[in-house]
Design a protein around this motif. Structure first.
Motif, PDB file in Angstrom:
ATOM      1  N   ARG A 186       0.818  -1.211   0.000  1.00 11.10           N
ATOM      2  CA  ARG A 186       0.000   0.000   0.000  1.00 11.10           C
ATOM      3  C   ARG A 186       0.853   1.262   0.000  1.00 11.10           C
ATOM      4  O   ARG A 186       0.577   2.240   0.685  1.00 11.10           O
ATOM      5  CB  ARG A 186      -0.976   0.006   1.163  1.00 11.10           C
ATOM      6  N   ARG A 187       1.909   1.199  -0.792  1.00  7.21           N
ATOM      7  CA  ARG A 187       2.786   2.350  -1.013  1.00  7.21           C
ATOM      8  C   ARG A 187       3.707   2.022  -2.174  1.00  7.21           C
ATOM      9  O   ARG A 187       3.855   0.879  -2.555  1.00  7.21           O
ATOM     10  CB  ARG A 187       3.583   2.699   0.227  1.00  7.21           C
ATOM     11  N   CYS A 188       4.346   3.030  -2.739  1.00  4.37           N
ATOM     12  CA  CYS A 188       5.282   2.819  -3.838  1.00  4.37           C
ATOM     13  C   CYS A 188       6.507   2.089  -3.295  1.00  4.37           C
ATOM     14  O   CYS A 188       7.119   2.527  -2.336  1.00  4.37           O
ATOM     15  CB  CYS A 188       5.672   4.161  -4.443  1.00  4.37           C
ATOM     16  N   ARG A 189       6.848   0.958  -3.899  1.00  3.15           N
ATOM     17  CA  ARG A 189       7.976   0.144  -3.445  1.00  3.15           C
ATOM     18  C   ARG A 189       8.997   0.034  -4.562  1.00  3.15           C
ATOM     19  O   ARG A 189       9.000  -0.921  -5.310  1.00  3.15           O
ATOM     20  CB  ARG A 189       7.508  -1.258  -3.056  1.00  3.15           C
ATOM     21  N   GLY A 190       9.845   1.017  -4.692  1.00  2.00           N
ATOM     22  CA  GLY A 190      10.898   0.942  -5.701  1.00  2.00           C
ATOM     23  C   GLY A 190      10.767   2.004  -6.759  1.00  2.00           C
ATOM     24  O   GLY A 190      10.775   3.188  -6.471  1.00  2.00           O
ATOM     25  N   ASP A 191      10.608   1.587  -7.990  1.00  2.00           N
ATOM     26  CA  ASP A 191      10.574   2.490  -9.133  1.00  2.00           C
ATOM     27  C   ASP A 191       9.233   3.224  -9.186  1.00  2.00           C
ATOM     28  O   ASP A 191       8.216   2.644  -9.568  1.00  2.00           O
ATOM     29  CB  ASP A 191      10.807   1.690 -10.417  1.00  2.00           C
ATOM     30  N   ALA A 192       9.236   4.487  -8.832  1.00  2.00           N
ATOM     31  CA  ALA A 192       7.998   5.269  -8.818  1.00  2.00           C
ATOM     32  C   ALA A 192       7.427   5.442 -10.216  1.00  2.00           C
ATOM     33  O   ALA A 192       6.240   5.708 -10.363  1.00  2.00           O
ATOM     34  CB  ALA A 192       8.247   6.625  -8.179  1.00  2.00           C
ATOM     35  N   CYS A 193       8.239   5.289 -11.235  1.00  2.00           N
ATOM     36  CA  CYS A 193       7.750   5.422 -12.608  1.00  2.00           C
ATOM     37  C   CYS A 193       6.730   4.328 -12.926  1.00  2.00           C
ATOM     38  O   CYS A 193       5.813   4.546 -13.716  1.00  2.00           O
ATOM     39  CB  CYS A 193       8.896   5.391 -13.598  1.00  2.00           C
ATOM     40  N   ALA A 194       6.863   3.156 -12.318  1.00  2.00           N
ATOM     41  CA  ALA A 194       5.892   2.082 -12.530  1.00  2.00           C
ATOM     42  C   ALA A 194       4.536   2.494 -11.969  1.00  2.00           C
ATOM     43  O   ALA A 194       3.503   2.223 -12.583  1.00  2.00           O
ATOM     44  CB  ALA A 194       6.373   0.793 -11.887  1.00  2.00           C
TER      45      ALA A 194
END
Length: 112
Positions: free
Chosen positions: A49-57
């Motif tokens: 339930r949060r961005c985990r790694g590459d925010a572009c994904a």
């Protein structure tokens, strides 16, 4: 069998400290602000339930965010360029902030 406990981190709120720190909206902050993890193709983001790694994904989910809510980022950046205080920014961006809060509320409802 041992179960693994997950820590669920709430979306990043807009805070005065975040506004004053001198940085512009980063892809991770945008992903957290708009709860893009909910539409992210990466299972890790949805599970955490949060961005985990590459925010572009996660950014692919921006296409599903209503334009009124997306207007907040432009208004936020403009307020920073005009060197408005945090309180002034909240007044100037009140309409965009309300649309953003409505979007985040809809995301929360979708989790129930």
């Amino acid at each position: 069998m041992r179960t693994r406990m997950r820590t669920i981190v709430p979306p990043t709120p807009l805070t005065e400290a975040r506004y004053r720190d001198g940085s512009h909206a980063s892809p991770h902050w945008i992903a957290e602000l708009y709860c893009l993890w909910r539409m992210c193709p990466r299972t890790a983001c949805r599970r955490a339930r949060r961005c985990r790694g590459d925010a572009c994904a996660c950014q692919t989910g921006l296409a599903l965010v209503p334009p009124e809510a997306l207007d907040f980022i432009a208004a936020y950046e403009q307020a920073r360029e005009e060197a408005l205080s945090y309180d002034e920014m909240l007044v100037v961006c009140a309409e965009e902030l309300a649309a953003l809060e409505k979007w985040r509320g809809q995301v929360e409802l979708s989790l129930a």
